[in-house]
Design an enzyme around this catalytic site. Sequence first.
Site, PDB file in Angstrom:
ATOM      1  CG  ASP A   1      -1.864   1.162   1.229  1.00 47.68           C
ATOM      2  OD1 ASP A   1      -2.129   1.531   0.151  1.00 47.68           O
ATOM      3  OD2 ASP A   1      -2.315   1.378   2.304  1.00 47.68           O
TER       4      ASP A   1
ATOM      5  CD  GLU B   1      -5.226   6.420  -0.755  1.00 46.47           C
ATOM      6  OE1 GLU B   1      -6.360   6.096  -0.627  1.00 46.47           O
ATOM      7  OE2 GLU B   1      -4.367   6.348  -0.181  1.00 46.47           O
TER       8      GLU B   1
ATOM      9  CG  ASP C   1      -4.696   2.050  -3.059  1.00 51.22           C
ATOM     10  OD1 ASP C   1      -3.669   1.606  -2.548  1.00 51.22           O
ATOM     11  OD2 ASP C   1      -5.374   3.060  -2.518  1.00 51.22           O
TER      12      ASP C   1
END
Length: 465
Positions: A292, A326, A354
């Site tokens: 991630d 993000e 993602d």
Amino acid sequence: MKKFLLLALFVTSSITFSQSEDEKQIKAIYDMALTNGKAYDWLNYLSNQIGGRLSGSVQAQQAVEYTRNQLDSLGLDRVWLQPVMVPKWVRGTPEFAYIETKPGLTTNVPICALGGSVATPDVGIKANVIEVKGIEDLEKLGKEKIEGKIVFYNRPMDPTQISTFSAYSGCVDQRYSGAAEAGKFGAAGVIVRSMNLRLDNLPHTGSMSYGDTPVNNRIPAAAISTKGAELLSTTLALNPEIKFYFKQNCKQLEDVQSYNVVGEIRGSTYPNEIMVVGGHLDSWDLGDGSHDDGAGCVQSMDVLRLLWETGYKPQRTLRVVLFMNEENGLRGGNKYAEMARQRNEKHVFALESDAGGFTPRGFSFDCSEENFEQVLSWKKLFEPYLIHMFVKGGGGADIGPLKDDNIVLAGLRPDSQRYFDHHHAENDTFEHVNKRELELGAATMASLVYLMDKYGPVPTPKIKG
């Protein structure tokens, strides 16, 4: 009749030839990814030489410079940095917590500050605990039972949900808004059960928000590991008068400048139609952000390389965008969409990765029914690679701001069963990424980009007024 049969035969043979051509191109993409992929090496450097890339950190800037240099080395038509102001939150010295059953009798438990949280006082916080299963329980308890206590949010992810992202969505509100809501009832702090389906000693961080709570009224928030949460809950059931102590030293600093990293191959036929593939370059700081979202970034970078090196010349302009921030703000995604609107750019397709570097299973699509039907017609081309899931759903957080009536948004959907074992925790590290799975994901993304570029999105029908 004879003419009709000849025409039908011509159409059928054309479709067969086209499909055979597509099969050959997609096989070339997979072969290249599995024998000469670059994603794993790029991820190795991002993870092991740079590490966690929290927005505004030195490591985030190092990642910007590294990925820009790698994209430059691919010989793309253009590579540039898009400035964006991002929040700078720092964790400080390691957090510390314990359960006190009697004065002097304590058991340490693993915690970590939630991203964006304020610090505890220098001496920490020690208070009685009240356990709830969600934000909705606060109103039932009222200020009288909550004031001065530490609110312990202990709603676990639902293990019966096959989609682990659905399980995550079902309880992440307590992490994101739990402190803001508990503060309204006079709580001294909040402890949140980690968003994790397995029992372990790894606390999982993540973003949280105080909403419009004045700075002076904000209370500290931390995640506790799932084993720690089970211990705390059991101990509370035996003795509701226990106390919980925690100390954390995090701090929110002034915004700093960072960048989205953008690389482009200009389209040969429709250069003004832009297709984006990307992931987010920032990560949390506990691990090295391999799943991630280092995986999504290096897969997206390799998409352009795989298409180019297999001899495919895009008709539309292809961009790889590595978005910044993000995790705790979405500033990069919003800035990219803002700049696209200001320049009157026409984006027709965007694909985001993602969801980790695990085995790819398919895609989710946010698009018109006409475009979804087109995508479904390509499903047989992916079946030899065990890609079977083509569903309506979200594309991804960073490409979301691009949404309008004329764009197709898509998200790569890998197998999700192990994702939340690592999500936002210190074990989101390089050794937990399988090279072959990562490369299969890059090839799967490149294949969809190829098909979408070759055939183009279906124009949205105009409604006559």
